[in-house]
Design a protein around this motif. Structure first.
Motif, PDB file in Angstrom:
ATOM      1  N   ILE A   1      34.961  43.421  39.440  1.00 35.14           N
ATOM      2  CA  ILE A   1      33.711  44.281  39.587  1.00 35.14           C
ATOM      3  C   ILE A   1      33.655  44.638  41.037  1.00 35.14           C
ATOM      4  O   ILE A   1      33.100  45.600  41.291  1.00 35.14           O
ATOM      5  N   LEU A   2      34.023  43.822  42.105  1.00 37.98           N
ATOM      6  CA  LEU A   2      33.774  43.953  43.407  1.00 37.98           C
ATOM      7  C   LEU A   2      34.609  45.132  43.902  1.00 37.98           C
ATOM      8  O   LEU A   2      34.476  46.020  44.638  1.00 37.98           O
TER       9      LEU A   2
ATOM     10  N   GLU B   1      38.836  29.955  33.804  1.00 36.60           N
ATOM     11  CA  GLU B   1      38.317  29.908  35.205  1.00 36.60           C
ATOM     12  C   GLU B   1      39.124  31.280  36.019  1.00 36.60           C
ATOM     13  O   GLU B   1      38.462  31.908  36.789  1.00 36.60           O
TER      14      GLU B   1
ATOM     15  N   VAL C   1      37.677  38.774  36.524  1.00 34.21           N
ATOM     16  CA  VAL C   1      36.495  39.759  36.218  1.00 34.21           C
ATOM     17  C   VAL C   1      35.720  40.042  37.627  1.00 34.21           C
ATOM     18  O   VAL C   1      35.261  41.025  38.066  1.00 34.21           O
ATOM     19  N   ILE C   2      35.687  38.791  38.538  1.00 27.75           N
ATOM     20  CA  ILE C   2      34.625  39.087  39.547  1.00 27.75           C
ATOM     21  C   ILE C   2      35.308  40.137  40.598  1.00 27.75           C
ATOM     22  O   ILE C   2      34.784  40.977  41.276  1.00 27.75           O
ATOM     23  N   ILE C   3      36.502  39.921  40.722  1.00 20.84           N
ATOM     24  CA  ILE C   3      37.465  40.746  41.537  1.00 20.84           C
ATOM     25  C   ILE C   3      37.537  41.999  41.062  1.00 20.84           C
ATOM     26  O   ILE C   3      37.163  43.309  41.884  1.00 20.84           O
TER      27      ILE C   3
ATOM     28  N   VAL D   1      37.523  34.510  34.883  1.00 22.78           N
ATOM     29  CA  VAL D   1      36.092  34.410  35.674  1.00 22.78           C
ATOM     30  C   VAL D   1      36.605  35.233  36.860  1.00 22.78           C
ATOM     31  O   VAL D   1      36.083  36.253  37.414  1.00 22.78           O
ATOM     32  N   VAL D   2      37.587  34.711  37.609  1.00 17.39           N
ATOM     33  CA  VAL D   2      37.724  35.160  38.958  1.00 17.39           C
ATOM     34  C   VAL D   2      38.386  36.663  38.942  1.00 17.39           C
ATOM     35  O   VAL D   2      38.063  37.457  39.863  1.00 17.39           O
TER      36      VAL D   2
END
Length: 190
Positions: free
Chosen positions: A48-49, A38, A44-46, A41-42
């Protein structure tokens, strides 16, 4: 028999509990915090943003540079036209003020009657240099003075070679506005 009953039930999430949680929720034993997956995943999302934001800022700078080159080219056209059609010795001064590139057009009608108008040519998101890296002066009185000949439209001031080149940079993109001295013609190049 004690006053407690333990029974198994299946919750809305499909997890089996032994019913020992009296607050009506899930088992306290099953809540162990954030897993490594988890957390990854967080992250990676940060990432990408952040990458998308960086690209957006770069794109805005590149658009600003293109717009600034077009605005400078348009300003040169206006000044050249005015120099060719107005009496006296009109000229323009290009300089930096508060991070913005500005141009002031001067027209002398006679000794006591002067007309001037100032335009913002570019905003603060770009840098403009001329003649291979010379920064524009930071005040109007020291600015780059431009004059075009009334009869031919050729660039008469300043000129040290066959061309006067302005370089506009923003967002990793560079544009040039080149004025040919002999004709006064100018164009934007990317």
């Amino acid at each position: 028999m004690s006053g407690h009953r333990t029974s198994s039930c299946i919750t809305e999430t499909g997890r089996k509990t032994n019913g020992t949680d009296r607050r009506g929720g899930e088992d306290m034993k099953s809540n162990k915090g954030v897993t490594l997956l988890e957390l990854m995943v967080v992250v990676v999302i940060i990432g990408i943003l952040a990458g998308a934001a960086g690209l957006s800022i770069s794109a805005i700078g590149a658009v600003s540079a293109k717009k600034a080159a077009a605005q400078l080219n348009s300003y040169l056209s206006t000044v050249r036209t005015k120099c060719m059609t107005r009496a006296g010795a009109p000229y323009a001064v290009i300089y930096v003020e508060d991070g913005e590139i500005k141009g002031t057009y001067y027209e002398y009608k006679d000794e006591d009657n002067e007309y001037s108008e100032t335009d913002v040519i570019t905003d603060k998101r770009v840098t403009v240099t001329y003649d291979e890296g010379t920064d524009l002066p930071d005040s109007e009185d020291k600015g780059l003075e431009l004059k075009f000949a009334r009869s031919t439209g050729k660039l008469s001031k300043p000129i040290s070679s066959g061309e006067l080149t302005f370089t506009i940079t923003g967002g990793g993109k560079t544009y040039t506005v080149t004025v040919t001295a002999a004709t006064g013609n100018h164009e934007v190049r990317s």
